[in-house]
Write a protein that holds these residues in place. Structure first.
Motif, PDB file in Angstrom:
ATOM      1  N   VAL A  28       1.167  -1.106  -0.014  1.00  0.00           N
ATOM      2  CA  VAL A  28      -0.086   0.009  -0.101  1.00  0.00           C
ATOM      3  C   VAL A  28       0.776   1.385  -0.048  1.00  0.00           C
ATOM      4  CG1 VAL A  28      -1.876   1.203   1.131  1.00  0.00           C
ATOM      5  CG2 VAL A  28      -1.898  -1.247   1.194  1.00  0.00           C
ATOM      6  N   LEU A  29       0.436   2.252  -0.843  1.00  0.00           N
ATOM      7  CA  LEU A  29       1.118   3.615  -0.669  1.00  0.00           C
ATOM      8  C   LEU A  29       0.125   4.418  -0.219  1.00  0.00           C
ATOM      9  CD1 LEU A  29       2.644   3.872  -4.432  1.00  0.00           C
ATOM     10  CD2 LEU A  29       3.881   3.078  -2.258  1.00  0.00           C
ATOM     11  N   TYR A  30       0.746   5.534   0.785  1.00  0.00           N
ATOM     12  CA  TYR A  30      -0.398   6.114   1.711  1.00  0.00           C
ATOM     13  C   TYR A  30      -0.236   7.649   1.105  1.00  0.00           C
ATOM     14  CZ  TYR A  30      -0.811   2.267   4.645  1.00  0.00           C
ATOM     15  OH  TYR A  30      -1.140   1.011   5.254  1.00  0.00           O
ATOM     16  N   LYS A  31      -0.932   8.355   1.190  1.00  0.00           N
ATOM     17  CA  LYS A  31      -0.997   9.845   1.162  1.00  0.00           C
ATOM     18  C   LYS A  31      -0.265  10.650   1.978  1.00  0.00           C
ATOM     19  CE  LYS A  31      -5.545  10.409  -1.403  1.00  0.00           C
ATOM     20  NZ  LYS A  31      -6.892  11.093  -1.583  1.00  0.00           N
ATOM     21  N   ARG A  32       0.196  11.798   1.610  1.00  0.00           N
ATOM     22  CA  ARG A  32       1.144  12.666   2.345  1.00  0.00           C
ATOM     23  C   ARG A  32       0.318  13.249   3.683  1.00  0.00           C
ATOM     24  NH1 ARG A  32       3.671  17.805  -0.415  1.00  0.00           N
ATOM     25  NH2 ARG A  32       4.600  16.092  -1.544  1.00  0.00           N
ATOM     26  N   ALA A  33       1.004  13.268   4.674  1.00  0.00           N
ATOM     27  CA  ALA A  33       0.343  13.702   6.067  1.00  0.00           C
ATOM     28  C   ALA A  33       0.336  15.284   5.983  1.00  0.00           C
ATOM     29  CB  ALA A  33       1.135  13.343   7.160  1.00  0.00           C
ATOM     30  N   ALA A  34      -0.744  15.750   6.694  1.00  0.00           N
ATOM     31  CA  ALA A  34      -0.892  16.961   6.667  1.00  0.00           C
ATOM     32  C   ALA A  34       0.004  17.965   7.617  1.00  0.00           C
ATOM     33  CB  ALA A  34      -2.340  17.479   7.353  1.00  0.00           C
ATOM     34  N   ASP A  35       0.526  17.013   8.824  1.00  0.00           N
ATOM     35  CA  ASP A  35       1.656  17.467   9.323  1.00  0.00           C
ATOM     36  C   ASP A  35       2.904  17.162   8.711  1.00  0.00           C
ATOM     37  OD1 ASP A  35       3.423  18.009  11.291  1.00  0.00           O
ATOM     38  OD2 ASP A  35       2.693  16.816  12.742  1.00  0.00           O
TER      39      ASP A  35
END
Length: 362
Positions: free
Chosen positions: A243-250
């Motif tokens: 799984v690739l994850y989206k960038r964190a807001a922080d």
């Protein structure tokens, strides 16, 4: 053209190895390199991805001579030496000020009539480089176990000595980390931090290049030798996470808990196939350009798999574990920390369980 296996895909025109499972791409296992000239050679041969090369004493002697004469010191720093000795305060200060890099010294019992009783841990490289302060008993142990290294370094039992240590007693480390841990405790060392600095282990590791470049930043009390794509052009593997994850807001954290589109993973796979094909074309001397691997390797992606030998004190390895198992660390790097923990817990349950508890001291 070089052909490998394209794992879990249907592409027929180009075969390659893509590791889709973290367990296949990220590994750490305990290894006993030995305690002789062959141990130096094993660490050196990882450059050619050939740790298990069936060598002979004559070949090993030639390789050791080449390494030492040409200042390739890191393979010689994997085999470790450990001894206890007496040293007065003046000697300790002199040794600490002049020879501290690569030297591990811990006090067992202070202020005895002959000075403090200490434990000293060094690599074979360090011992050869600082031969003048090595006690005769330690010199003899090095001569017996590493004759090719001693000959290449041009040292002998009767070389001048400044007699820095008295009553030196070499500790046999062949029994493994827990055996060393018990031997030091039997000699009166009780402080767990001191024990963790004296006990060492060697590991064979596998991970994507990007992760290896994070881990190699840990350097105190550690030595590293890695496969070189200057010499090795085949057997390429790539890591593609499940799984690739989206960038964190922080932005202090790299990724969120929200998976990215599956199309992102498809795009990465397409890029890997293309880069692998171009690499093949560059190095192929028959139908390609015949580019040297040391130049062609520059196009390989950071998720290309690499392997390395890592030797270090339990103090240093515990520091790696503590920092890389933190919840703020990248998920894949936490997988490596878990592997490291499991490997050392099995290889040396007593020494490792105590070292990993020394939070804030490593």
């Amino acid at each position: 053209m070089r052909r490998a296996q394209l794992a879990n895909t249907e592409k027929e025109s180009h075969l390659m190895t893509i590791l889709l499972n973290d367990a296949d791409a990220i590994r750490s296992r305990y290894v006993d390199l030995g305690h002789d000239d062959a141990a130096i050679c094993k660490a050196a041969r990882i450059s050619f991805d050939n740790l298990d090369y069936a060598s002979t004493p004559e070949r090993d002697a030639r390789l050791v001579n080449y390494l030492i004469k040409n200042l390739h010191w890191s393979p010689v720093a994997h085999p470790q030496l450990l001894f206890t000795a007496a040293a007065n305060e003046k000697t300790l200060l002199r040794v600490a000020s002049r020879y501290s890099a690569g030297l591990r010294v811990e006090i067992i019992r202070p202020n005895l009539s002959d000075g403090s009783m200490i434990a000293v841990g060094v690599s074979v490289y360090w011992a050869l480089k600082h031969w003048t302060i090595m006690p005769d008993t330690v010199r003899q142990a090095v001569i017996d176990a590493f004759p090719a290294a001693v000959a290449a370094a041009n040292v002998s039992l009767y070389a001048p000595s400044i007699r820095a240590f008295a009553m030196a007693d070499v500790i046999d480390i062949k029994g493994g980390p827990d055996s060393v841990y018990d031997a030091l405790r039997s000699r009166g060392m009780e402080d767990e931090y001191s024990l963790s600095r004296m006990v060492t282990a060697s590991l064979i590791n596998k991970a994507p290049i990007w992760m290896a470049r994070q881990l190699v930043k840990h350097q105190v009390e550690l030595v590293w030798n890695e496969v070189s794509r200057r010499y090795v052009s085949d057997g390429l593997e790539y890591h593609l996470p499940d799984v690739l994850y989206k960038r964190a807001a922080d932005k202090k954290q790299g990724s969120s808990d929200e998976p990215a589109s599956t199309n992102a993973r498809t795009a990465v796979l397409s890029s890997l196939v293309n880069e692998d094909e171009v690499y093949d074309l560059l190095i192929d001397e028959t139908t390609g350009y015949g580019v040297a691997p040391e130049d062609a390797r520059g196009i390989l992606p950071l998720n290309t798999i690499t392997n390395w030998v890592w030797t270090g004190s339990f103090n240093a390895l515990a520091r790696v574990y503590q920092l890389r198992s933190h919840e703020g660390t990248q998920r894949a790097t936490r997988r490596f920390a878990e592997q490291l923990d499991a490997t050392l817990a099995e290889a040396a349950p007593a020494a490792w369980s105590r070292a990993r508890q020394l939070e804030g001291l490593v």
